[in-house]
Scaffold this motif. Structure first.
Motif, PDB file in Angstrom:
ATOM      1  N   VAL A  12       0.896  -0.909  -0.116  1.00 29.34           N
ATOM      2  CA  VAL A  12      -0.427  -0.195  -0.386  1.00 29.34           C
ATOM      3  C   VAL A  12       0.832   1.116  -0.033  1.00 29.34           C
ATOM      4  O   VAL A  12       1.444   1.073   0.416  1.00 29.34           O
ATOM      5  N   GLN A  13       0.235   2.200  -0.631  1.00 28.81           N
ATOM      6  CA  GLN A  13       1.571   3.731  -0.792  1.00 28.81           C
ATOM      7  C   GLN A  13       1.004   4.719   1.251  1.00 28.81           C
ATOM      8  O   GLN A  13      -0.374   4.537   1.649  1.00 28.81           O
ATOM      9  N   PRO A  14       1.773   5.105   1.480  1.00 32.42           N
ATOM     10  CA  PRO A  14       2.255   5.939   2.239  1.00 32.42           C
ATOM     11  C   PRO A  14       0.386   6.490   2.336  1.00 32.42           C
ATOM     12  O   PRO A  14       0.434   7.507   1.540  1.00 32.42           O
ATOM     13  N   GLY A  15       0.126   6.978   3.570  1.00 30.62           N
ATOM     14  CA  GLY A  15      -1.065   6.803   3.366  1.00 30.62           C
ATOM     15  C   GLY A  15      -2.289   6.201   3.200  1.00 30.62           C
ATOM     16  O   GLY A  15      -3.806   6.684   4.055  1.00 30.62           O
ATOM     17  N   GLY A  16      -2.194   5.802   2.942  1.00 33.46           N
ATOM     18  CA  GLY A  16      -3.200   4.248   2.895  1.00 33.46           C
ATOM     19  C   GLY A  16      -3.639   3.604   3.858  1.00 33.46           C
ATOM     20  O   GLY A  16      -3.409   3.741   4.829  1.00 33.46           O
ATOM     21  N   SER A  17      -4.726   2.094   3.921  1.00 33.94           N
ATOM     22  CA  SER A  17      -5.226   2.098   4.779  1.00 33.94           C
ATOM     23  C   SER A  17      -5.430   0.436   4.270  1.00 33.94           C
ATOM     24  O   SER A  17      -5.539  -0.055   2.802  1.00 33.94           O
TER      25      SER A  17
END
Length: 128
Positions: A12-17
Motif C-alpha cells: 500500500v502507498q503511504p497514507g493508505g489503508s
C-alpha cells in the motif's frame, strides 16, 4: 487443529489503508485476549494492539494511536485491525496472538511469552 490465520496484508502507498483479519479455527476466541504484533527485519517483535475478550477494553502502542483500530466479532471468531494513514515505518510482518484471560490480568499485553497461540503472519509493505 488449533490455529490462527492472518490475512489482509499487502502493498500500500503511504497514507493508505489496510484491514487485517485474524481468524481462529479449532477453538473459540471467547475467553481470549487477542493482540496484534509486528516484526520488521532485524527488529524484535513488538506489540501493536490488544483487545480483551469483552471486546470493550483495548490497548494500543503509542506509535499507532489514532491510526489503527482493533475490533472483534466473536460470532465470526475473528479479530480485525483497521490500519489507516499508513507510514513506511509500519512495514513489517504482522502476527496475531491469543492468550487466555485466565491468570494473565497482571501480565502486560505486549509480553509475547504469555500467548498461547500464534498465526503465521501476513506481510504489510508501505511504499510508494
Amino acid at each position: 487443529q488449533l490455529q490462527l490465520v492472518e490475512s489482509g496484508g499487502g502493498l500500500v502507498q503511504p497514507g493508505g489503508s489496510l484491514r487485517l483479519s485474524c481468524a481462529a479455527s479449532g477453538f473459540t476466541l471467547d475467553g481470549y485476549a487477542i493482540s496484534w504484533f509486528r516484526q520488521a527485519p532485524g527488529k524484535e517483535r513488538e506489540g501493536v494492539s490488544c483487545i480483551r475478550s469483552s471486546g470493550i477494553t483495548t490497548y494500543y502502542a503509542d506509535f499507532v494511536k489514532g491510526r489503527f483500530t482493533i475490533s472483534r466479532d466473536n460470532a465470526k471468531n475473528t479479530v480485525y485491525l483497521q490500519m489507516n494513514s499508513l507510514k513506511p515505518e509500519d512495514t513489517a510482518v504482522y502476527y496475531c496472538g491469543a492468550r487466555s484471560e485466565w491468570g494473565t490480568s497482571s501480565i502486560s499485553w505486549y509480553d509475547t511469552s504469555s500467548y498461547d497461540y500464534w498465526g503465521q503472519g501476513t506481510q504489510v509493505t508501505v511504499s510508494s
